[in-house]
Each structure stands twice: as C-alpha cells, then as structure tokens.
Write a protein that holds these residues in place. Structure first.
Motif, PDB file in Angstrom:
ATOM      1  N   ARG A 141    -117.572 -59.266  -5.467  1.00 39.55           N
ATOM      2  CA  ARG A 141    -116.639 -58.206  -5.842  1.00 39.55           C
ATOM      3  C   ARG A 141    -115.507 -58.106  -4.820  1.00 39.55           C
ATOM      4  N   LYS A 142    -114.374 -57.583  -5.281  1.00 38.83           N
ATOM      5  CA  LYS A 142    -113.193 -57.490  -4.427  1.00 38.83           C
ATOM      6  C   LYS A 142    -112.724 -56.054  -4.345  1.00 38.83           C
ATOM      7  N   GLY A 143    -112.133 -55.704  -3.200  1.00 40.40           N
ATOM      8  CA  GLY A 143    -111.584 -54.374  -3.033  1.00 40.40           C
ATOM      9  C   GLY A 143    -112.634 -53.334  -2.715  1.00 40.40           C
ATOM     10  N   PHE A 144    -112.304 -52.070  -3.053  1.00 42.47           N
ATOM     11  CA  PHE A 144    -113.185 -50.942  -2.728  1.00 42.47           C
ATOM     12  C   PHE A 144    -114.069 -50.607  -3.932  1.00 42.47           C
ATOM     13  N   PHE A 145    -115.034 -49.720  -3.722  1.00 46.09           N
ATOM     14  CA  PHE A 145    -116.033 -49.411  -4.741  1.00 46.09           C
ATOM     15  C   PHE A 145    -115.416 -48.998  -6.075  1.00 46.09           C
ATOM     16  N   ASN A 146    -114.387 -48.154  -6.050  1.00 45.35           N
ATOM     17  CA  ASN A 146    -113.819 -47.693  -7.318  1.00 45.35           C
ATOM     18  C   ASN A 146    -113.178 -48.844  -8.096  1.00 45.35           C
ATOM     19  N   GLN A 147    -112.633 -49.837  -7.375  1.00 48.27           N
ATOM     20  CA  GLN A 147    -112.056 -50.995  -8.050  1.00 48.27           C
ATOM     21  C   GLN A 147    -113.133 -51.840  -8.723  1.00 48.27           C
ATOM     22  N   TRP A 148    -114.324 -51.894  -8.132  1.00 50.03           N
ATOM     23  CA  TRP A 148    -115.418 -52.665  -8.736  1.00 50.03           C
ATOM     24  C   TRP A 148    -115.740 -52.141 -10.140  1.00 50.03           C
ATOM     25  N   VAL A 149    -115.786 -50.825 -10.275  1.00 47.69           N
ATOM     26  CA  VAL A 149    -116.147 -50.223 -11.560  1.00 47.69           C
ATOM     27  C   VAL A 149    -115.069 -50.504 -12.594  1.00 47.69           C
ATOM     28  N   ILE A 150    -113.830 -50.326 -12.218  1.00 46.60           N
ATOM     29  CA  ILE A 150    -112.747 -50.540 -13.173  1.00 46.60           C
ATOM     30  C   ILE A 150    -112.655 -51.999 -13.586  1.00 46.60           C
ATOM     31  N   ASP A 151    -113.025 -52.905 -12.701  1.00 44.91           N
ATOM     32  CA  ASP A 151    -113.054 -54.334 -13.062  1.00 44.91           C
ATOM     33  C   ASP A 151    -114.091 -54.642 -14.140  1.00 44.91           C
ATOM     34  N   GLU A 152    -115.058 -53.735 -14.360  1.00 41.43           N
ATOM     35  CA  GLU A 152    -116.108 -53.950 -15.365  1.00 41.43           C
ATOM     36  C   GLU A 152    -115.717 -53.445 -16.751  1.00 41.43           C
ATOM     37  N   LEU A 153    -114.621 -52.727 -16.873  1.00 38.49           N
ATOM     38  CA  LEU A 153    -114.294 -52.036 -18.119  1.00 38.49           C
ATOM     39  C   LEU A 153    -113.953 -52.996 -19.248  1.00 38.49           C
ATOM     40  N   GLU A 154    -114.319 -52.551 -20.457  1.00 38.23           N
ATOM     41  CA  GLU A 154    -113.975 -53.272 -21.669  1.00 38.23           C
ATOM     42  C   GLU A 154    -113.303 -52.312 -22.638  1.00 38.23           C
ATOM     43  N   GLU A 155    -112.879 -52.831 -23.774  1.00 41.63           N
ATOM     44  CA  GLU A 155    -112.169 -52.008 -24.751  1.00 41.63           C
ATOM     45  C   GLU A 155    -113.025 -50.818 -25.179  1.00 41.63           C
ATOM     46  N   ASP A 156    -112.394 -49.655 -25.272  1.00 40.23           N
ATOM     47  CA  ASP A 156    -113.027 -48.401 -25.688  1.00 40.23           C
ATOM     48  C   ASP A 156    -113.997 -47.844 -24.656  1.00 40.23           C
ATOM     49  N   ASP A 157    -113.903 -48.264 -23.407  1.00 44.01           N
ATOM     50  CA  ASP A 157    -114.758 -47.709 -22.352  1.00 44.01           C
ATOM     51  C   ASP A 157    -114.119 -46.474 -21.720  1.00 44.01           C
ATOM     52  N   VAL A 158    -114.983 -45.630 -21.148  1.00 43.86           N
ATOM     53  CA  VAL A 158    -114.561 -44.470 -20.362  1.00 43.86           C
ATOM     54  C   VAL A 158    -115.318 -44.503 -19.038  1.00 43.86           C
ATOM     55  N   VAL A 159    -114.591 -44.461 -17.919  1.00 45.32           N
ATOM     56  CA  VAL A 159    -115.221 -44.384 -16.607  1.00 45.32           C
ATOM     57  C   VAL A 159    -115.747 -42.968 -16.400  1.00 45.32           C
ATOM     58  N   VAL A 160    -117.022 -42.837 -16.036  1.00 51.17           N
ATOM     59  CA  VAL A 160    -117.630 -41.535 -15.792  1.00 51.17           C
ATOM     60  C   VAL A 160    -118.167 -41.553 -14.359  1.00 51.17           C
ATOM     61  N   VAL A 161    -117.560 -40.735 -13.490  1.00 49.06           N
ATOM     62  CA  VAL A 161    -117.817 -40.850 -12.052  1.00 49.06           C
ATOM     63  C   VAL A 161    -118.253 -39.522 -11.453  1.00 49.06           C
TER      64      VAL A 161
END
Length: 301
Positions: free
Chosen positions: A100-120
């Motif tokens: 993984r690259k960058g900081f923790f929050n970037q890791w999660v956003i790198d996993e997103l797909e169409e119609d996803d919502v990040v819940v943190v």
C-alpha cells in the motif's frame, strides 16, 4: 493483522448468499441500490427495527449536499488515536507486506469501486481529524461515480468538495488542519458510527434525516416493503379523495374486496406503473385466509 481480509469479511456477513466482491464484501445488486434511493429513512427503519436491528441509524451529521440522497455499498474503516508502536507497526505492515502507498485514509479510498460509500469511525476527531479534503473527495468521485463518504470525524476543503456534485459527504465538522495522530486498526471490519454499527457491504442510505445502514441480506426486503407501502398510500389517497372509503378502512387490515379494488387500480393506474414489479399474492392470500376465518367464526356462533 491483515487489512481488508477476505475470510474475516465473509465471517462478518454469513447471512448474505449473493454475489461478493473479490475481497468477500457483499455486492448488493445495482437495481436494489437504484430503488433504495427512492425510499425514506422511516420506511427503511421499520423492517430493521422489527427484526432486532435497533442500532442502524445515526442522524447527527453535517452534509455537503443537504438535499441530495446518497446510496451505496459500505467500505468501512476504524481509526484510533495514535500510539507510536502500534502506528509504526501497522503503517510498515501495509507498506511492506500489502504494497500500500501513502497514509491510512488513502489505502481505503484506493479500494473503492462503483457505488461504494466510505464509512469511517474517526472517533469524532475534527482537529487534525480531517479524513478527506478536495483531492481525496475527487478520488472518491472518480472511483464511485455516485457514492461518497460517511465520516464520524472531520473533513477539510469544504469549498472544493461542495463543487463535486456526483457524490455526497456526511461528516461531523470541518477544520483546515491535515489528518494527523491517528492509526487505522481495521479496514472492512465492523465500524461504529455514533449510535449505529455498520458492516462492510451494508447498504448506506443517507438522506437529510441522517444515515441508516441496512444489512445486505435485508436490503431487498426493505426496498420491497417500502415500495409496497408507498403504492398503497397512493391508492389510499386516491380513494379517500373520491370518498370511496373512510380513513378507518384504509388504515385497517384490508378485506378481500378492498384488495381486489386495489389490484384493479394497480394494474391500470398511471401512478402505479413504476411499481409493477411488485407481487401481491401473499397479501391477497392472507386477506382471504382471514376472511375465511371470520366466516367460520360466524357459522359457529
């Protein structure tokens, strides 16, 4: 520990029998998401509450687009205050073992797909707790197309984010500081958002009233019950306006004759066309069963 662990995600969501993403996250069909966008929080809340899911709603948010409904599949993250030994070990593990690259929050956003919502869950941290700004919100927009974020914490660059009109962001507060002194201890794990709990793959329904997290195995049931309630209300308004029935008749259990009137209207009324995928066999059968019981009771008397 592993981030975004397939076997753990499947363990958290055993009731889901449908399609899953490669990481095991439930993939509720796009048609259900589309239909979910037309229902209210109250319509979604009832079927969940009646089945024991009483910690699914949280309403205490600020909203980037206050009148814009957001629906999507949850990708979850859990953050805690920074403890140096834990922080360094997990950051190093993600970089070296998972690439993984960058900081923790970037890791999660790198996993997103169409119609996803990040819940943190950012433990309600706002100062130095800004999970997204303009850049990461743009990345969310690009990856999810029409998703967004629910953040129990802060954001920054509000004036930039508000210009991104295809997503929405529900958050606790804003601050100009960058994110610091936080560590991610879970990605796609159970996540607490205020009074509510969210699991990976939950359907996120976020409206001006707040946010409700709908377990994937109940998503279709919630939509169908809401749609049936909506179209029955439309019929009720029509018949009340033309004085066919009283409010007591409309609000009570419908006898067979009223159901037959409804089904005739349902098959021909323009207002009902968008609900024609619904099936009413079960409701009509129940009305007939109750009618037969009443008749038999009358005979016995």
């Amino acid at each position: 520990m592993k981030f975004n662990h397939t076997e753990e995600i499947a363990q958290y969501t055993p009731h889901w029998q449908g399609e899953r993403f490669a990481n095991g996250r439930p993939k509720v069909p796009s048609d259900i998401l589309r239909r979910m966008k037309k229902i209210t929080i109250e319509e979604a809340w009832g079927p969940l509450w009646n089945r024991g899911y009483t910690f699914q709603f949280e309403g205490d948010f600020k909203i980037i687009h206050p009148q814009q409904v957001m629906v999507g599949r949850a990708v979850t993250a859990v953050m805690v205050p920074k403890r140096p030994d834990l922080h360094d070990a997990l950051l190093r593990y993600g970089h070296e073992q998972e690439g993984r690259k960058g900081f923790f929050n970037q890791w999660v956003i790198d996993e997103l797909e169409e119609d996803d919502v990040v819940v943190v869950d950012l433990f309600d941290k706002i100062f130095k707790g800004t999970y997204v700004g303009g850049n990461l919100s743009t990345a969310i927009s690009t990856r999810t197309k029409r998703g967004g974020a629910v953040i129990w914490g802060g954001i920054r660059d509000n004036q930039q984010i508000v210009e991104i009109d295809n997503i929405n962001v529900f958050y606790r507060g804003s601050d100009p500081t960058a994110i610091e002194d936080v560590t991610m201890v879970g990605m796609n794990t159970p996540t607490r958002i205020g009074r509510a709990i969210c699991l990976p793959g939950d359907v996120v329904l976020a409206t001006p009233s707040g946010v409700i997290f709908i377990p994937p195995h109940l998503a279709e049931l919630v939509v169908v019950q809401a749609e049936k309630s909506q179209v029955r209300d439309i019929f009720g308004f029509v018949r009340l306006r033309d004085l066919t029935y009283s409010t007591a008749q409309i609000d009570s259990a419908w006898p067979v004759a009223l159901w037959e009137d409804f089904l005739h209207w349902f098959g021909s009324a323009a207002e009902a066309q968008e609900y024609h995928h619904l099936n009413w066999d079960e409701e009509l059968a129940e009305a007939r069963r109750l009618g037969d019981q009443g008749s038999q009771a009358g005979v016995r008397l």
